[in-house]
Motif scaffolding. Structure first.
Motif, PDB file in Angstrom:
ATOM      1  N   ILE A 178       0.851  -1.189   0.000  1.00 13.12           N
ATOM      2  CA  ILE A 178       0.000   0.000   0.000  1.00 13.12           C
ATOM      3  C   ILE A 178       0.886   1.237   0.000  1.00 13.12           C
ATOM      4  O   ILE A 178       1.589   1.512   0.976  1.00 13.12           O
ATOM      5  N   GLN A 179       0.871   1.981  -1.079  1.00 16.01           N
ATOM      6  CA  GLN A 179       1.683   3.183  -1.181  1.00 16.01           C
ATOM      7  C   GLN A 179       0.825   4.398  -0.838  1.00 16.01           C
ATOM      8  O   GLN A 179      -0.241   4.604  -1.427  1.00 16.01           O
ATOM      9  N   VAL A 180       1.291   5.201   0.121  1.00 14.64           N
ATOM     10  CA  VAL A 180       0.543   6.366   0.574  1.00 14.64           C
ATOM     11  C   VAL A 180       1.427   7.603   0.473  1.00 14.64           C
ATOM     12  O   VAL A 180       2.655   7.508   0.516  1.00 14.64           O
ATOM     13  N   GLU A 181       0.784   8.761   0.335  1.00 21.72           N
ATOM     14  CA  GLU A 181       1.531  10.006   0.163  1.00 21.72           C
ATOM     15  C   GLU A 181       1.067  11.114   1.091  1.00 21.72           C
ATOM     16  O   GLU A 181       1.877  11.833   1.654  1.00 21.72           O
ATOM     17  N   ASP A 182      -0.253  11.282   1.242  1.00 19.96           N
ATOM     18  CA  ASP A 182      -0.781  12.397   2.005  1.00 19.96           C
ATOM     19  C   ASP A 182      -1.941  11.913   2.868  1.00 19.96           C
ATOM     20  O   ASP A 182      -2.989  11.530   2.338  1.00 19.96           O
ATOM     21  N   LYS A 208      -6.656   4.246   2.343  1.00 19.98           N
ATOM     22  CA  LYS A 208      -5.927   3.113   1.773  1.00 19.98           C
ATOM     23  C   LYS A 208      -5.490   2.099   2.816  1.00 19.98           C
ATOM     24  O   LYS A 208      -5.220   0.946   2.483  1.00 19.98           O
ATOM     25  N   ILE A 209      -5.405   2.517   4.071  1.00 21.91           N
ATOM     26  CA  ILE A 209      -4.926   1.598   5.105  1.00 21.91           C
ATOM     27  C   ILE A 209      -6.012   0.666   5.610  1.00 21.91           C
ATOM     28  O   ILE A 209      -5.753  -0.166   6.475  1.00 21.91           O
ATOM     29  N   ASP A 210      -7.232   0.785   5.091  1.00 16.58           N
ATOM     30  CA  ASP A 210      -8.334  -0.047   5.577  1.00 16.58           C
ATOM     31  C   ASP A 210      -8.004  -1.535   5.491  1.00 16.58           C
ATOM     32  O   ASP A 210      -8.315  -2.308   6.400  1.00 16.58           O
ATOM     33  N   ALA A 212      -5.046  -2.923   5.569  1.00 18.05           N
ATOM     34  CA  ALA A 212      -4.040  -3.238   6.586  1.00 18.05           C
ATOM     35  C   ALA A 212      -4.689  -3.406   7.956  1.00 18.05           C
ATOM     36  O   ALA A 212      -4.330  -4.316   8.723  1.00 18.05           O
ATOM     37  N   VAL A 213      -5.646  -2.555   8.267  1.00 14.32           N
ATOM     38  CA  VAL A 213      -6.353  -2.648   9.546  1.00 14.32           C
ATOM     39  C   VAL A 213      -7.085  -3.980   9.652  1.00 14.32           C
ATOM     40  O   VAL A 213      -7.037  -4.657  10.690  1.00 14.32           O
ATOM     41  N   GLN A 214      -7.748  -4.379   8.581  1.00 14.98           N
ATOM     42  CA  GLN A 214      -8.477  -5.654   8.605  1.00 14.98           C
ATOM     43  C   GLN A 214      -7.527  -6.834   8.778  1.00 14.98           C
ATOM     44  O   GLN A 214      -7.832  -7.788   9.494  1.00 14.98           O
ATOM     45  N   ILE A 215      -6.373  -6.766   8.131  1.00 15.02           N
ATOM     46  CA  ILE A 215      -5.389  -7.840   8.265  1.00 15.02           C
ATOM     47  C   ILE A 215      -4.907  -7.941   9.707  1.00 15.02           C
ATOM     48  O   ILE A 215      -4.787  -9.033  10.270  1.00 15.02           O
ATOM     49  N   LEU A 216      -4.627  -6.811  10.332  1.00 11.77           N
ATOM     50  CA  LEU A 216      -4.202  -6.816  11.734  1.00 11.77           C
ATOM     51  C   LEU A 216      -5.289  -7.381  12.636  1.00 11.77           C
ATOM     52  O   LEU A 216      -5.008  -8.172  13.550  1.00 11.77           O
ATOM     53  N   LYS A 217      -6.528  -7.023  12.391  1.00 14.45           N
ATOM     54  CA  LYS A 217      -7.639  -7.541  13.199  1.00 14.45           C
ATOM     55  C   LYS A 217      -7.806  -9.047  13.024  1.00 14.45           C
ATOM     56  O   LYS A 217      -8.302  -9.734  13.925  1.00 14.45           O
ATOM     57  N   GLN A 218      -7.393  -9.561  11.866  1.00 11.11           N
ATOM     58  CA  GLN A 218      -7.495 -10.992  11.597  1.00 11.11           C
ATOM     59  C   GLN A 218      -6.274 -11.757  12.096  1.00 11.11           C
ATOM     60  O   GLN A 218      -6.168 -12.967  11.909  1.00 11.11           O
ATOM     61  N   GLY A 219      -5.337 -11.056  12.721  1.00  7.12           N
ATOM     62  CA  GLY A 219      -4.172 -11.734  13.281  1.00  7.12           C
ATOM     63  C   GLY A 219      -2.943 -11.697  12.409  1.00  7.12           C
ATOM     64  O   GLY A 219      -1.988 -12.443  12.658  1.00  7.12           O
ATOM     65  N   GLY A 220      -2.931 -10.835  11.392  1.00 10.62           N
ATOM     66  CA  GLY A 220      -1.801 -10.769  10.486  1.00 10.62           C
ATOM     67  C   GLY A 220      -0.660  -9.920  11.002  1.00 10.62           C
ATOM     68  O   GLY A 220      -0.736  -9.294  12.060  1.00 10.62           O
ATOM     69  N   GLN A 275      -1.105   6.519  13.733  1.00 13.37           N
ATOM     70  CA  GLN A 275      -2.245   6.875  14.581  1.00 13.37           C
ATOM     71  C   GLN A 275      -3.561   6.421  13.956  1.00 13.37           C
ATOM     72  O   GLN A 275      -4.477   5.977  14.655  1.00 13.37           O
ATOM     73  N   ALA A 276      -3.655   6.516  12.632  1.00 17.44           N
ATOM     74  CA  ALA A 276      -4.874   6.070  11.951  1.00 17.44           C
ATOM     75  C   ALA A 276      -5.075   4.569  12.118  1.00 17.44           C
ATOM     76  O   ALA A 276      -6.196   4.095  12.354  1.00 17.44           O
ATOM     77  N   VAL A 277      -3.991   3.806  12.001  1.00 15.33           N
ATOM     78  CA  VAL A 277      -4.078   2.356  12.195  1.00 15.33           C
ATOM     79  C   VAL A 277      -4.493   2.037  13.628  1.00 15.33           C
ATOM     80  O   VAL A 277      -5.404   1.234  13.869  1.00 15.33           O
ATOM     81  N   LEU A 278      -3.849   2.671  14.593  1.00 11.80           N
ATOM     82  CA  LEU A 278      -4.158   2.419  16.003  1.00 11.80           C
ATOM     83  C   LEU A 278      -5.603   2.773  16.330  1.00 11.80           C
ATOM     84  O   LEU A 278      -6.273   2.059  17.081  1.00 11.80           O
TER      85      LEU A 278
END
Length: 270
Positions: free
Chosen positions: A55-59, A66-68, A70-78, A191-194
């Motif tokens: 996931i490439q992010v700039e601003d 775009k991090i949505d 990544a958040v789901q993967i973390l919630k699933q134990g990734g 902070q957005a991920v957390l």
């Protein structure tokens, strides 16, 4: 469209570069994105290395959405890589037993024990208070004046920290006390991920490519390295390679374990 977003071979990734979340979520790609998440959810530990979400992010004002994934993967134990205010970090949810085991495996690159305790990345002081033992007013004032910022504070861990984090077999003989490092990052993506995961992340810094400030994992050079062992990478481009100042507040006076970006003079009279 299926050949663009799902099931790419490594050679295809190298040639085309990884597509960002916006591309894979185009109208004709919605079903493909859902298939990727379904496969990951049913078999996170055995997922194909070609399914890494890059996931490439700039601003953060415009592309925090775009991090949505990544958040789901973390919630699933990734396990993945996120930017922080000091460096890029491996991260997993504190509640994920599989994620914690994978994170410790990533750190055991030489086959020996993990010698340095990993840290908790927390959203705010309220979250920190849950995972450390007995924070008095003086300590709270110190943390409030320095966090978010480039400090990692080592404190006695509370019972809310999973026992396997403190007593994991990869470091059982090298970590002597039940302590944990805590950080609050001054980084909008972290902070957005957390805020969306809504629990601390167990983190550890990732290696850079040679002596540069570039991640050692990118869409054009995915190979036999740690990149094949994570589920996603949030890439915010080059950033200064900085270390947090690590301070053990479980001793009196505080012990400076490592000098980094944070000013150490503030601890002289603490």
């Amino acid at each position: 469209m299926e050949s663009v977003c799902f099931g790419l071979s490594l050679s295809a990734v190298q040639v085309r570069r990884a597509r960002d979340v916006r591309t894979c979520m185009s109208p004709s790609g919605i079903g493909i994105s859902m298939k990727m998440k379904s496969a990951r959810s049913s078999n996170m530990k055995g997922k194909s290395r070609t399914e890494i979400d890059y996931i490439q992010v700039e601003d953060p004002q415009y592309d925090a959405y775009k991090i949505d994934s990544a958040v789901q993967i973390l919630k699933q134990g990734g396990v993945g890589v996120i930017p922080t205010d000091t460096c890029y970090a491996f991260a997993c949810a504190l509640s994920s037993r599989d994620g914690i085991n994978r994170l410790y495996s990533l750190k055991k690159t030489d086959g020996g024990p993990v010698k340095k305790p990993l840290s908790l990345l927390c959203r705010d002081l309220a979250m920190v208070q849950t995972y450390v033992h007995s924070m008095d007013r003086r300590l709270f004032k110190l943390l409030k004046s320095t966090l978010p910022g480039p400090y990692t504070y080592i404190l006695p861990a509370s019972s809310q920290v999973p026992r396997m984090v403190i007593e994991h077999k990869s470091h059982r003989k090298s970590w002597k006390r039940k302590e944990i490092g805590v950080r609050i990052p001054d980084d909008p993506y972290a902070q957005a991920v957390l805020g969306r995961v809504d629990e601390p992340l167990l983190i550890s810094g990732v290696p850079l490519l040679d002596d540069s400030r570039t991640l050692a994992c990118s869409p054009v050079d995915i190979g036999d390295n740690w990149c094949n062992e994570v589920d996603f990478v949030v890439d915010h481009g080059e950033r200064p390679w900085r270390l947090s100042t690590v301070v053990n507040l479980g001793t009196s006076p505080p012990t400076i374990v490592r000098e980094g970006e944070g000013d150490t003079d503030i601890f002289v009279d603490y």
